[in-house]
Scaffold this motif. Sequence first.
Motif, mmCIF file in Angstrom:
data_model
loop_
_atom_site.group_PDB
_atom_site.id
_atom_site.type_symbol
_atom_site.label_atom_id
_atom_site.label_comp_id
_atom_site.label_asym_id
_atom_site.label_seq_id
_atom_site.Cartn_x
_atom_site.Cartn_y
_atom_site.Cartn_z
ATOM 1 N N GLY A 25 7.227 36.372 54.587
ATOM 2 C CA GLY A 25 7.072 35.211 55.453
ATOM 3 C C GLY A 25 6.537 33.987 54.750
ATOM 4 N N VAL A 26 6.856 33.857 53.459
ATOM 5 C CA VAL A 26 6.288 32.741 52.697
ATOM 6 C C VAL A 26 7.259 31.578 52.565
ATOM 7 C CG1 VAL A 26 4.764 34.241 51.380
ATOM 8 C CG2 VAL A 26 7.076 33.790 50.520
ATOM 9 N N VAL A 27 8.508 31.747 53.032
ATOM 10 C CA VAL A 27 9.492 30.679 52.869
ATOM 11 C C VAL A 27 10.261 30.483 54.170
ATOM 12 C CG1 VAL A 27 9.827 30.946 50.376
ATOM 13 C CG2 VAL A 27 11.144 32.363 51.960
ATOM 14 N N PRO A 28 10.721 29.257 54.467
ATOM 15 C CA PRO A 28 11.583 29.019 55.638
ATOM 16 C C PRO A 28 12.968 29.615 55.390
ATOM 17 C CG PRO A 28 11.358 27.023 54.350
ATOM 18 C CD PRO A 28 10.430 28.019 53.723
ATOM 19 N N MET A 66 11.527 23.264 52.291
ATOM 20 C CA MET A 66 12.049 23.304 50.926
ATOM 21 C C MET A 66 10.924 23.368 49.888
ATOM 22 S SD MET A 66 14.625 23.502 48.968
ATOM 23 C CE MET A 66 16.095 23.096 49.907
ATOM 24 N N GLU A 67 9.763 22.762 50.238
ATOM 25 C CA GLU A 67 8.640 22.810 49.295
ATOM 26 C C GLU A 67 8.161 24.247 49.075
ATOM 27 O OE1 GLU A 67 5.545 20.245 50.534
ATOM 28 O OE2 GLU A 67 6.718 18.403 50.308
ATOM 29 N N ALA A 68 8.169 25.031 50.182
ATOM 30 C CA ALA A 68 7.760 26.437 50.059
ATOM 31 C C ALA A 68 8.728 27.209 49.174
ATOM 32 C CB ALA A 68 7.683 27.080 51.443
ATOM 33 N N PHE A 69 10.036 26.885 49.310
ATOM 34 C CA PHE A 69 11.041 27.547 48.472
ATOM 35 C C PHE A 69 10.838 27.186 46.998
ATOM 36 C CE2 PHE A 69 15.192 27.196 46.326
ATOM 37 C CZ PHE A 69 15.590 28.521 46.381
ATOM 38 N N LEU A 70 10.634 25.894 46.752
ATOM 39 C CA LEU A 70 10.429 25.458 45.365
ATOM 40 C C LEU A 70 9.121 26.014 44.799
ATOM 41 C CD1 LEU A 70 11.615 21.741 45.646
ATOM 42 C CD2 LEU A 70 12.846 23.675 44.662
ATOM 43 N N GLY A 71 8.156 26.279 45.684
ATOM 44 C CA GLY A 71 6.906 26.867 45.219
ATOM 45 C C GLY A 71 7.068 28.291 44.717
ATOM 46 N N ASN A 72 8.174 28.949 45.125
ATOM 47 C CA ASN A 72 8.472 30.312 44.652
ATOM 48 C C ASN A 72 9.628 30.307 43.657
ATOM 49 O OD1 ASN A 72 6.893 32.428 46.469
ATOM 50 N ND2 ASN A 72 7.468 30.697 47.767
ATOM 51 N N ILE A 73 9.790 29.193 42.970
ATOM 52 C CA ILE A 73 10.946 29.057 42.082
ATOM 53 C C ILE A 73 10.927 30.080 40.947
ATOM 54 C CG2 ILE A 73 9.911 27.371 40.494
ATOM 55 C CD1 ILE A 73 13.491 27.326 41.920
ATOM 56 N N ASP A 74 9.722 30.514 40.526
ATOM 57 C CA ASP A 74 9.659 31.519 39.462
ATOM 58 C C ASP A 74 10.305 32.832 39.907
ATOM 59 O OD1 ASP A 74 8.409 29.749 37.808
ATOM 60 O OD2 ASP A 74 6.378 30.484 38.220
ATOM 61 N N SER A 75 10.043 33.229 41.157
ATOM 62 C CA SER A 75 10.656 34.456 41.682
ATOM 63 C C SER A 75 12.171 34.286 41.808
ATOM 64 C CB SER A 75 10.067 34.797 43.049
ATOM 65 O OG SER A 75 8.688 35.042 42.949
ATOM 66 N N VAL A 76 12.600 33.090 42.209
ATOM 67 C CA VAL A 76 14.043 32.826 42.337
ATOM 68 C C VAL A 76 14.728 32.939 40.978
ATOM 69 C CG1 VAL A 76 15.775 31.105 42.969
ATOM 70 C CG2 VAL A 76 13.674 31.318 44.317
ATOM 71 N N ILE A 77 14.132 32.298 39.975
ATOM 72 C CA ILE A 77 14.717 32.359 38.621
ATOM 73 C C ILE A 77 14.700 33.791 38.092
ATOM 74 C CG2 ILE A 77 14.404 31.605 36.240
ATOM 75 C CD1 ILE A 77 13.345 28.954 37.354
ATOM 76 N N GLY A 78 13.606 34.496 38.372
ATOM 77 C CA GLY A 78 13.535 35.898 37.940
ATOM 78 C C GLY A 78 14.628 36.739 38.576
ATOM 79 N N GLY A 79 14.879 36.520 39.876
ATOM 80 C CA GLY A 79 15.941 37.267 40.549
ATOM 81 C C GLY A 79 17.309 36.963 39.968
ATOM 82 N N PHE A 80 17.583 35.687 39.723
ATOM 83 C CA PHE A 80 18.889 35.342 39.163
ATOM 84 C C PHE A 80 19.036 35.807 37.710
ATOM 85 C CE2 PHE A 80 19.391 32.423 42.775
ATOM 86 C CZ PHE A 80 20.715 32.705 43.087
ATOM 87 N N SER A 81 17.917 35.942 36.992
ATOM 88 C CA SER A 81 18.031 36.472 35.623
ATOM 89 C C SER A 81 18.503 37.923 35.657
ATOM 90 C CB SER A 81 16.681 36.356 34.901
ATOM 91 O OG SER A 81 15.756 37.303 35.387
ATOM 92 N N TRP A 82 18.021 38.702 36.643
ATOM 93 C CA TRP A 82 18.522 40.077 36.791
ATOM 94 C C TRP A 82 19.982 40.077 37.233
ATOM 95 C CZ3 TRP A 82 16.543 44.426 35.009
ATOM 96 C CH2 TRP A 82 15.168 44.483 34.741
ATOM 97 N N THR A 83 20.359 39.128 38.078
ATOM 98 C CA THR A 83 21.765 39.030 38.499
ATOM 99 C C THR A 83 22.666 38.770 37.294
ATOM 100 O OG1 THR A 83 21.176 38.210 40.703
ATOM 101 C CG2 THR A 83 23.376 37.683 39.893
#
Length: 224
Positions: free
Chosen positions: A187-190, A1-18
């Motif tokens: 391969g940066v996230v579980p 989960m730490e790896a996922f949270l470490g990419n939170i900017d990309s996650v937020i960016g993806g949902f902003s396009w959604t």
Amino acid sequence: MEAFLGNIDSVIGGFSWTVRLTVISAVFSFVLGVILTSMRVSPVPFMRVIATGYVEVVRNTPLTLVLLFCGLGLNSSLGLTFSETVAWNVYWLAVLGLSAYTACFVSEALRSGVNTVPFGQVEAARSLGLTFTQNLRLIVLPQALRSTIGPLGSVLIALTKNTTVASVAGLGVQEASREMKLMFDQGVVPVIPTFVGFAIGFLILTLPMGYLFGWMSRRLAVAR
């Protein structure tokens, strides 16, 4: 989960396009849906045939094919472009496909609402001298809208989830599911925590919509 949270900017960016895909496509599909509904209840047979044909053909075509047609047919073959920037060009092509597809379901929901308006009201409006357009705008559509708020909410939730098809169909919009795939490819996230994280993201978007439209449906229901 730490790896996922470490990419939170990309996650937020993806949902902003959604969110951008959902909002703009919802506006266009609602406008087109109202036009199609007006044509389907028009006294002009030609208008009814055109609108019925469009709804039956597009809504029975897989969304993937509709988006592929926008990307390969309109863009690659016919040269239709909306922007010189690739990201915005594929975005508007995705909006075009999602709007054209979702408008059919908006039209069907509104048409079912039109059928709930008592025929006596329509006859009374005609006897007062209202034209078809005035009758539709002032008498029929307002009541049809109030009686179909719940179904329109379901259409909006379906549209939100359908935005994930925009990247699968090859348009390459940087929406949430594409960001998730890119993370897997790198391969940066579980896998499991990332799936759970994106699923929670979609729940955050869709659950409030369901509650809001349910509440509006109860508050604005037409008393018969």
